[in-house]
Design a protein around this motif. Structure first.
Motif, PDB file in Angstrom:
ATOM      1  N   GLY A   9      26.197  16.740  -3.861  1.00  0.00           N
ATOM      2  CA  GLY A   9      25.080  16.983  -4.770  1.00  0.00           C
ATOM      3  C   GLY A   9      25.041  18.416  -5.269  1.00  0.00           C
ATOM      4  O   GLY A   9      24.794  18.666  -6.457  1.00  0.00           O
ATOM      5  N   ALA A  10      25.291  19.370  -4.377  1.00  0.00           N
ATOM      6  CA  ALA A  10      25.287  20.774  -4.780  1.00  0.00           C
ATOM      7  C   ALA A  10      26.426  21.078  -5.748  1.00  0.00           C
ATOM      8  O   ALA A  10      26.265  21.863  -6.692  1.00  0.00           O
ATOM      9  CB  ALA A  10      25.394  21.670  -3.541  1.00  0.00           C
ATOM     10  N   THR A  11      27.581  20.445  -5.550  1.00  0.00           N
ATOM     11  CA  THR A  11      28.715  20.670  -6.455  1.00  0.00           C
ATOM     12  C   THR A  11      28.423  20.126  -7.846  1.00  0.00           C
ATOM     13  O   THR A  11      28.707  20.787  -8.854  1.00  0.00           O
ATOM     14  CB  THR A  11      29.981  20.005  -5.889  1.00  0.00           C
ATOM     15  OG1 THR A  11      30.284  20.582  -4.612  1.00  0.00           O
ATOM     16  CG2 THR A  11      31.160  20.214  -6.819  1.00  0.00           C
ATOM     17  N   LEU A  12      27.863  18.928  -7.930  1.00  0.00           N
ATOM     18  CA  LEU A  12      27.510  18.361  -9.239  1.00  0.00           C
ATOM     19  C   LEU A  12      26.497  19.247  -9.962  1.00  0.00           C
ATOM     20  O   LEU A  12      26.613  19.475 -11.182  1.00  0.00           O
ATOM     21  CB  LEU A  12      26.949  16.951  -9.060  1.00  0.00           C
ATOM     22  CG  LEU A  12      27.945  15.885  -8.593  1.00  0.00           C
ATOM     23  CD1 LEU A  12      27.228  14.552  -8.390  1.00  0.00           C
ATOM     24  CD2 LEU A  12      29.086  15.729  -9.594  1.00  0.00           C
TER      25      LEU A  12
ATOM     26  N   THR B  42      23.192  27.531  -6.088  1.00  0.00           N
ATOM     27  CA  THR B  42      22.871  28.844  -6.652  1.00  0.00           C
ATOM     28  C   THR B  42      23.859  29.907  -6.182  1.00  0.00           C
ATOM     29  O   THR B  42      24.263  30.783  -6.954  1.00  0.00           O
ATOM     30  CB  THR B  42      21.443  29.249  -6.252  1.00  0.00           C
ATOM     31  OG1 THR B  42      20.526  28.237  -6.664  1.00  0.00           O
ATOM     32  CG2 THR B  42      21.051  30.560  -6.903  1.00  0.00           C
ATOM     33  N   ALA B  43      24.260  29.819  -4.922  1.00  0.00           N
ATOM     34  CA  ALA B  43      25.191  30.814  -4.381  1.00  0.00           C
ATOM     35  C   ALA B  43      26.568  30.718  -5.031  1.00  0.00           C
ATOM     36  O   ALA B  43      27.250  31.734  -5.205  1.00  0.00           O
ATOM     37  CB  ALA B  43      25.302  30.644  -2.863  1.00  0.00           C
ATOM     38  N   GLN B  44      27.008  29.502  -5.400  1.00  0.00           N
ATOM     39  CA  GLN B  44      28.323  29.321  -6.007  1.00  0.00           C
ATOM     40  C   GLN B  44      28.294  29.427  -7.526  1.00  0.00           C
ATOM     41  O   GLN B  44      29.360  29.492  -8.156  1.00  0.00           O
ATOM     42  CB  GLN B  44      28.891  27.949  -5.621  1.00  0.00           C
ATOM     43  CG  GLN B  44      29.196  27.800  -4.153  1.00  0.00           C
ATOM     44  CD  GLN B  44      30.227  28.812  -3.672  1.00  0.00           C
ATOM     45  OE1 GLN B  44      31.168  29.148  -4.381  1.00  0.00           O
ATOM     46  NE2 GLN B  44      30.036  29.311  -2.465  1.00  0.00           N
TER      47      GLN B  44
ATOM     48  N   ALA C 185      38.176  20.475 -12.968  1.00  0.00           N
ATOM     49  CA  ALA C 185      38.648  20.041 -11.656  1.00  0.00           C
ATOM     50  C   ALA C 185      38.844  21.227 -10.722  1.00  0.00           C
ATOM     51  O   ALA C 185      38.497  21.165  -9.537  1.00  0.00           O
ATOM     52  CB  ALA C 185      39.952  19.261 -11.803  1.00  0.00           C
ATOM     53  N   VAL C 186      39.381  22.314 -11.245  1.00  0.00           N
ATOM     54  CA  VAL C 186      39.583  23.515 -10.426  1.00  0.00           C
ATOM     55  C   VAL C 186      38.243  24.053  -9.926  1.00  0.00           C
ATOM     56  O   VAL C 186      38.077  24.369  -8.740  1.00  0.00           O
ATOM     57  CB  VAL C 186      40.331  24.594 -11.228  1.00  0.00           C
ATOM     58  CG1 VAL C 186      40.302  25.935 -10.503  1.00  0.00           C
ATOM     59  CG2 VAL C 186      41.773  24.179 -11.464  1.00  0.00           C
ATOM     60  N   VAL C 187      37.275  24.157 -10.821  1.00  0.00           N
ATOM     61  CA  VAL C 187      35.957  24.669 -10.436  1.00  0.00           C
ATOM     62  C   VAL C 187      35.297  23.729  -9.431  1.00  0.00           C
ATOM     63  O   VAL C 187      34.657  24.169  -8.468  1.00  0.00           O
ATOM     64  CB  VAL C 187      35.070  24.866 -11.677  1.00  0.00           C
ATOM     65  CG1 VAL C 187      33.706  25.417 -11.275  1.00  0.00           C
ATOM     66  CG2 VAL C 187      35.732  25.810 -12.668  1.00  0.00           C
ATOM     67  N   THR C 188      35.447  22.427  -9.642  1.00  0.00           N
ATOM     68  CA  THR C 188      34.846  21.452  -8.741  1.00  0.00           C
ATOM     69  C   THR C 188      35.421  21.563  -7.342  1.00  0.00           C
ATOM     70  O   THR C 188      34.687  21.602  -6.345  1.00  0.00           O
ATOM     71  CB  THR C 188      35.061  20.024  -9.278  1.00  0.00           C
ATOM     72  OG1 THR C 188      34.473  19.906 -10.577  1.00  0.00           O
ATOM     73  CG2 THR C 188      34.442  18.993  -8.354  1.00  0.00           C
ATOM     74  N   VAL C 189      36.748  21.626  -7.256  1.00  0.00           N
ATOM     75  CA  VAL C 189      37.388  21.722  -5.943  1.00  0.00           C
ATOM     76  C   VAL C 189      37.012  23.026  -5.256  1.00  0.00           C
ATOM     77  O   VAL C 189      36.710  23.049  -4.054  1.00  0.00           O
ATOM     78  CB  VAL C 189      38.914  21.602  -6.089  1.00  0.00           C
ATOM     79  CG1 VAL C 189      39.618  21.908  -4.772  1.00  0.00           C
ATOM     80  CG2 VAL C 189      39.290  20.209  -6.559  1.00  0.00           C
ATOM     81  N   TYR C 190      37.018  24.119  -6.009  1.00  0.00           N
ATOM     82  CA  TYR C 190      36.670  25.413  -5.424  1.00  0.00           C
ATOM     83  C   TYR C 190      35.243  25.392  -4.862  1.00  0.00           C
ATOM     84  O   TYR C 190      35.015  25.806  -3.714  1.00  0.00           O
ATOM     85  CB  TYR C 190      36.814  26.511  -6.467  1.00  0.00           C
ATOM     86  CG  TYR C 190      36.289  27.853  -6.007  1.00  0.00           C
ATOM     87  CD1 TYR C 190      37.050  28.673  -5.187  1.00  0.00           C
ATOM     88  CD2 TYR C 190      35.016  28.288  -6.374  1.00  0.00           C
ATOM     89  CE1 TYR C 190      36.566  29.889  -4.742  1.00  0.00           C
ATOM     90  CE2 TYR C 190      34.530  29.500  -5.937  1.00  0.00           C
ATOM     91  CZ  TYR C 190      35.303  30.303  -5.129  1.00  0.00           C
ATOM     92  OH  TYR C 190      34.810  31.501  -4.683  1.00  0.00           O
ATOM     93  N   CYS C 191      34.296  24.923  -5.655  1.00  0.00           N
ATOM     94  CA  CYS C 191      32.897  24.904  -5.214  1.00  0.00           C
ATOM     95  C   CYS C 191      32.721  23.979  -4.007  1.00  0.00           C
ATOM     96  O   CYS C 191      32.028  24.321  -3.044  1.00  0.00           O
ATOM     97  CB  CYS C 191      31.989  24.464  -6.354  1.00  0.00           C
ATOM     98  SG  CYS C 191      31.898  25.637  -7.724  1.00  0.00           S
ATOM     99  N   PHE C 192      33.343  22.805  -4.058  1.00  0.00           N
ATOM    100  CA  PHE C 192      33.185  21.850  -2.963  1.00  0.00           C
ATOM    101  C   PHE C 192      33.765  22.405  -1.663  1.00  0.00           C
ATOM    102  O   PHE C 192      33.157  22.265  -0.597  1.00  0.00           O
ATOM    103  CB  PHE C 192      33.862  20.534  -3.330  1.00  0.00           C
ATOM    104  CG  PHE C 192      33.626  19.443  -2.322  1.00  0.00           C
ATOM    105  CD1 PHE C 192      32.459  18.698  -2.348  1.00  0.00           C
ATOM    106  CD2 PHE C 192      34.571  19.168  -1.337  1.00  0.00           C
ATOM    107  CE1 PHE C 192      32.235  17.684  -1.423  1.00  0.00           C
ATOM    108  CE2 PHE C 192      34.357  18.169  -0.402  1.00  0.00           C
ATOM    109  CZ  PHE C 192      33.186  17.421  -0.450  1.00  0.00           C
TER     110      PHE C 192
ATOM    111  N   ALA D 255      27.584  39.582  -8.573  1.00  0.00           N
ATOM    112  CA  ALA D 255      26.761  38.701  -7.736  1.00  0.00           C
ATOM    113  C   ALA D 255      27.609  37.919  -6.747  1.00  0.00           C
ATOM    114  O   ALA D 255      27.136  37.567  -5.654  1.00  0.00           O
ATOM    115  CB  ALA D 255      25.956  37.740  -8.605  1.00  0.00           C
ATOM    116  N   THR D 256      28.867  37.632  -7.108  1.00  0.00           N
ATOM    117  CA  THR D 256      29.732  36.906  -6.180  1.00  0.00           C
ATOM    118  C   THR D 256      30.156  37.768  -4.995  1.00  0.00           C
ATOM    119  O   THR D 256      30.610  37.229  -3.988  1.00  0.00           O
ATOM    120  CB  THR D 256      30.998  36.409  -6.910  1.00  0.00           C
ATOM    121  OG1 THR D 256      31.757  37.538  -7.371  1.00  0.00           O
ATOM    122  CG2 THR D 256      30.634  35.544  -8.096  1.00  0.00           C
TER     123      THR D 256
END
Length: 278
Positions: A79-82, A147-149, A196-203, A113-114
């Motif tokens: 849910g957080a990744t979506l 929010t953190a990602q 896909a890259v952003v999704t995998v990284y965040c997850f 911020a990161t």
């Protein structure tokens, strides 16, 4: 000539030896993980088990230890990744398509911020969550993880979005599409590997996060697998290394499967070569 060749050979052998040493350093932990997971008497040493067994997996494959925490992790991180991907796409689009003197300072602010350590903001966040009744809630924890990602996700998404030609959007506008429709139906599908890259990284970053759910979730039934793994160190007189290794393999499986599912698309690149012709 021969001394020069001998010197080059020695340098090449030294470089190969150094690379093999680095490869061994990375290979030893996964090797210990696999061997210990089937060793009923596993310890900290890397050794071949005398009698391999799946008893460690049988011990951890219970609702309390594995199934419920893994389901909690999937719901929380998924849910957080979506949420992160949706917000990052909406934020990156104007940064990519509109030029402003504030764009660069804003992007640098996002990058800064990161770099903030999560422990530096955890105390005020905890106090805020207590005030607004978000403490010990899965959706509140997912909101904070997203929010953190989000800053780094926006940065990555903007860079990928820059590679999509504006001509394709203009063609969609000519056909009567709005900006949101253009973003959803034209831009995001064309930058699929980037999404896909952003999704995998965040997850992955959320999946391995221990500190945030440990602080914000109090009910044991809501704890994700990243926190429940702590029980192998705290609830017993000594560490159950075999069960810990078995649980770690099960815990890593969703991330490996996610990468395997999208690896082919990641290698496909942005197929925009023929899209702007004619």
């Amino acid at each position: 000539m021969r001394p020069l060749l001998a010197r080059r050979t020695r340098h090449r052998l030294a470089a190969d030896a150094a690379l093999l040493a680095v490869a061994a350093a990375f290979a030893v932990p996964p090797l210990w993980l696999v061997l210990s997971s089937v060793d009923p008497e596993a310890g900290l040493r890397v050794r071949t088990p005398a009698h391999a067994t799946l008893g460690n997996f049988s011990s951890v494959l219970t609702d309390e230890i594995t199934f419920t925490p893994m389901l909690n992790s999937l719901l929380l991180c998924g849910g957080a990744t979506l949420l992160t991907i949706a917000c990052a796409a909406l934020a990156a689009y104007p940064l990519s398509r509109y030029r402003s003197r504030f764009s660069r300072p804003y992007l640098l602010g996002l990058l800064f911020a990161t770099c903030l350590p999560i422990t530096a903001i955890m105390v005020p966040v905890y106090g805020l969550f207590v005030r607004i009744n978000l403490i010990d809630t899965v959706y509140g924890t997912a909101l904070f993880l997203a929010t953190a990602q989000l800053p780094f996700a926006i940065w990555l998404m903007k860079n990928f979005m820059d590679g999509v030609p504006v001509l394709l959007e203009e063609a969609a506008w000519t056909d009567g599409a709005g900006r949101l429709q253009t973003l959803v139906r034209v831009v995001l599908p064309l930058m699929g590997p980037g999404v896909a890259v952003v999704t995998v990284y965040c997850f992955i970053m959320m999946w391995g996060n221990f500190f945030v759910p440990f602080m914000l979730l109090l009910t044991p039934d809501q704890l994700p697998a990243s926190v429940s793994i702590f029980t192998f160190f705290g609830n017993y007189g000594q560490v159950a290394y075999g069960q810990l290794a078995a649980f770690s393999i099960l815990y890593s499986t969703p991330v490996i499967l996610l990468y395997a599912l999208i690896a082919r698309r990641l290698g496909g690149g942005f197929a925009l070569g023929g899209a702007v012709k004619g």
